[in-house]
Design a protein around this motif. Structure first.
Motif, short mmCIF file in Angstrom:
data_model
loop_
_atom_site.label_atom_id
_atom_site.label_comp_id
_atom_site.label_asym_id
_atom_site.label_seq_id
_atom_site.Cartn_x
_atom_site.Cartn_y
_atom_site.Cartn_z
N CYS A 89 -47.98 73.37 62.46
CA CYS A 89 -47.74 71.93 62.65
C CYS A 89 -46.26 71.59 62.61
CB CYS A 89 -48.49 71.13 61.59
SG CYS A 89 -50.29 71.16 61.78
N THR A 90 -45.52 72.24 61.72
CA THR A 90 -44.08 71.99 61.66
C THR A 90 -43.39 72.44 62.94
OG1 THR A 90 -44.12 72.29 59.24
CG2 THR A 90 -41.98 72.40 60.34
N SER A 91 -43.79 73.60 63.44
CA SER A 91 -43.19 74.12 64.68
C SER A 91 -43.47 73.20 65.86
CB SER A 91 -43.71 75.53 64.96
OG SER A 91 -43.41 76.41 63.90
N VAL A 92 -44.74 72.80 66.02
CA VAL A 92 -45.10 71.93 67.14
C VAL A 92 -44.40 70.58 67.00
CG1 VAL A 92 -47.00 70.70 68.26
CG2 VAL A 92 -47.32 73.06 67.49
N LYS A 155 -43.45 64.98 62.70
CA LYS A 155 -42.58 64.55 63.81
C LYS A 155 -41.84 63.26 63.44
CE LYS A 155 -42.83 62.82 68.57
NZ LYS A 155 -42.49 61.42 68.26
N THR A 156 -42.55 62.33 62.82
CA THR A 156 -41.93 61.07 62.42
C THR A 156 -40.79 61.30 61.44
OG1 THR A 156 -44.03 59.91 62.71
CG2 THR A 156 -42.37 58.83 61.36
N TYR A 157 -41.02 62.20 60.50
CA TYR A 157 -39.99 62.48 59.51
C TYR A 157 -38.79 63.18 60.15
CZ TYR A 157 -38.14 63.34 54.85
OH TYR A 157 -37.35 63.33 53.73
N ILE A 158 -39.05 64.13 61.04
CA ILE A 158 -37.96 64.86 61.70
C ILE A 158 -37.09 63.89 62.50
CG2 ILE A 158 -37.43 66.55 63.50
CD1 ILE A 158 -39.83 68.16 62.55
N GLU A 159 -37.70 62.92 63.15
CA GLU A 159 -36.94 61.96 63.95
C GLU A 159 -36.04 61.07 63.09
OE1 GLU A 159 -39.90 61.40 67.81
OE2 GLU A 159 -40.08 60.04 66.08
N SER A 160 -36.32 60.99 61.79
CA SER A 160 -35.47 60.20 60.90
C SER A 160 -34.24 60.98 60.43
CB SER A 160 -36.27 59.72 59.68
OG SER A 160 -36.63 60.82 58.85
N LEU A 187 -35.00 69.93 54.80
CA LEU A 187 -34.85 68.47 54.77
C LEU A 187 -36.20 67.76 54.83
CD1 LEU A 187 -31.74 67.99 57.10
CD2 LEU A 187 -31.82 67.83 54.60
N CYS A 188 -37.22 68.45 55.31
CA CYS A 188 -38.56 67.86 55.46
C CYS A 188 -39.47 68.15 54.27
CB CYS A 188 -39.22 68.38 56.73
SG CYS A 188 -38.48 67.77 58.26
N LEU A 189 -38.93 68.63 53.18
CA LEU A 189 -39.77 69.01 52.05
C LEU A 189 -40.67 67.89 51.53
CD1 LEU A 189 -37.54 71.41 49.91
CD2 LEU A 189 -39.46 71.96 51.41
N PRO A 190 -40.22 66.62 51.49
CA PRO A 190 -41.14 65.56 51.03
C PRO A 190 -42.41 65.45 51.88
CG PRO A 190 -38.90 64.77 50.96
CD PRO A 190 -38.86 66.09 51.67
N ILE A 191 -42.24 65.42 53.21
CA ILE A 191 -43.42 65.31 54.06
C ILE A 191 -44.19 66.62 54.11
CG2 ILE A 191 -42.25 65.94 56.22
CD1 ILE A 191 -45.03 63.30 55.70
N ILE A 192 -43.49 67.75 53.96
CA ILE A 192 -44.16 69.04 53.90
C ILE A 192 -45.06 69.10 52.67
CG2 ILE A 192 -43.83 71.52 53.56
CD1 ILE A 192 -43.24 70.58 56.38
N ALA A 193 -44.57 68.56 51.55
CA ALA A 193 -45.38 68.53 50.34
C ALA A 193 -46.63 67.67 50.53
CB ALA A 193 -44.54 67.99 49.17
N ALA A 194 -46.48 66.54 51.22
CA ALA A 194 -47.63 65.67 51.48
C ALA A 194 -48.67 66.39 52.35
CB ALA A 194 -47.17 64.38 52.16
N VAL A 195 -48.19 67.03 53.41
CA VAL A 195 -49.10 67.75 54.30
C VAL A 195 -49.75 68.92 53.57
CG1 VAL A 195 -49.20 69.19 56.38
CG2 VAL A 195 -47.88 67.07 56.39
N THR A 196 -49.01 69.56 52.68
CA THR A 196 -49.57 70.66 51.90
C THR A 196 -50.76 70.20 51.09
OG1 THR A 196 -47.42 71.78 51.75
CG2 THR A 196 -49.09 72.36 50.11
N VAL A 197 -50.62 69.05 50.43
CA VAL A 197 -51.72 68.53 49.62
C VAL A 197 -52.90 68.14 50.49
CG1 VAL A 197 -52.40 66.76 47.97
CG2 VAL A 197 -50.12 67.76 47.85
N PHE A 198 -52.63 67.43 51.58
CA PHE A 198 -53.70 67.03 52.50
C PHE A 198 -54.48 68.26 52.98
CE2 PHE A 198 -51.13 63.09 53.59
CZ PHE A 198 -52.01 62.24 52.95
N SER A 199 -53.75 69.27 53.45
CA SER A 199 -54.39 70.45 54.02
C SER A 199 -55.15 71.25 52.96
CB SER A 199 -53.33 71.34 54.67
OG SER A 199 -53.91 72.52 55.19
#
Length: 291
Positions: A89-92, A155-160, A187-199
């Motif tokens: 997901c991060t790559s895409v 994607k939203t986080y990367i664009e910021s 730099l995306c660790l906050p959203i990566i952490a969120a996705v980690t928990v969701f997944s």
């Protein structure tokens, strides 16, 4: 006057919040009390504290080789599946932010469309069979490797992130993969952490694919083992020998075993969630602000 109204409103909302917390937590508290009580004594009473306090119910569960194997399979599924999902997901998400990628907008729209369109159970079943995923551990990993919702969040986080960081790295000779791994990902660790928990939560709670396509006992997940026991321990079935097909040793009260297995499945979530709750909120807010 306005201040008094606000104070009254805050007081009412606090009371309502406390009541809701009690209503939501009581079923879990009662399950904990039931699982820590003597199976014969608790069946005769409704109690708010353990009756005949004992860990024997958990010992009985953990002494079952089938339950232990199912727990290991679920843990492996949650860990490996989450790692693969994060990588994909991060790559895409990163690549669809690149303006030089041909047809990137079309690709992104097609990804988003998958959130609203589904082929159905039969096409899914046929597809999994064609890929040879029947009785295969990869069934737990590959179908969930790419998630449209996770891609949108990342994607939203990367664009910021300021594009000047990538440009500086490119000037220094860094390639696109180096930029992704060494700059974007940290730099995306906050959203990566969120996705980690969701997944991880999704993987841990999943059992439907196990029921549909995996029939090997050594690939059974803990959630599906619980589902099987709930079926066997239904009120229509009173034979302890029948229920013993799942456990080597079954206490006299089948309800105790059902509740104890349920506690085993939800305890990991209870342990992890309080520490990761803020990442849930951040992830949801990011997806709501910009998609």
């Amino acid at each position: 006057m306005i201040h008094k109204k606000l104070t009254l409103f805050d007081g009412v909302m606090n009371v309502v919040s406390v009541v809701l917390i009690i209503v939501f937590l009581f079923p879990f508290y009662y399950m904990l009390v039931y699982s820590l009580s003597d199976s014969q004594m608790i069946s005769r009473h409704l109690s708010f504290v353990p009756i005949g306090f004992t860990f024997q119910n958990y010992v009985d569960i953990l002494n079952s080789p089938e339950i232990v194997k199912a727990f290991i399979v679920s843990a492996m599924r949650a860990v490996i599946g989450t790692v693969i999902t994060l990588i994909c997901c991060t790559s895409v998400a990163y690549f669809v932010t690149k303006k030089e990628l041909p047809m990137r907008k079309t690709m992104y729209r097609l990804i988003v469309m998958t959130m609203y369109l589904s082929a159905g159970i039969i096409p899914w079943y046929i597809t999994m069979m064609k890929y040879g995923l029947k009785n295969n551990f990869l069934l737990y990993i590959l179908p969930s490797a790419v998630s449209a919702y996770f891609i949108i969040l990342i994607k939203t986080y990367i664009e910021s992130i300021p594009s000047s960081l990538e440009e500086s790295a490119s000037v220094d000779g860094a390639g696109i993969l180096v930029i992704l791994v060494r700059i974007i990902f940290p730099l995306c660790l906050p959203i990566i952490a969120a996705v980690t928990v969701f997944s991880a939560v999704n993987q841990w709670n999943s059992w439907w694919d196990n029921m549909m396509l995996v029939f090997k006992p050594n690939l059974k997940t803990l959630q599906y083992a619980l589902y099987q026991y709930l079926q066997m321990a239904s009120p229509r079935i009173t034979s302890i020998q029948h229920a013993g097909e799942l456990l080597n040793r079954v206490p006299p009260n089948a309800n105790t075993i059902k509740i104890t297995i349920s506690m085993v499945t939800i305890i990991p979530i209870f342990v992890v969630y309080p520490f990761m709750q803020k990442y849930f909120i951040n992830g949801i807010m990011l997806g709501a602000v910009k998609g």
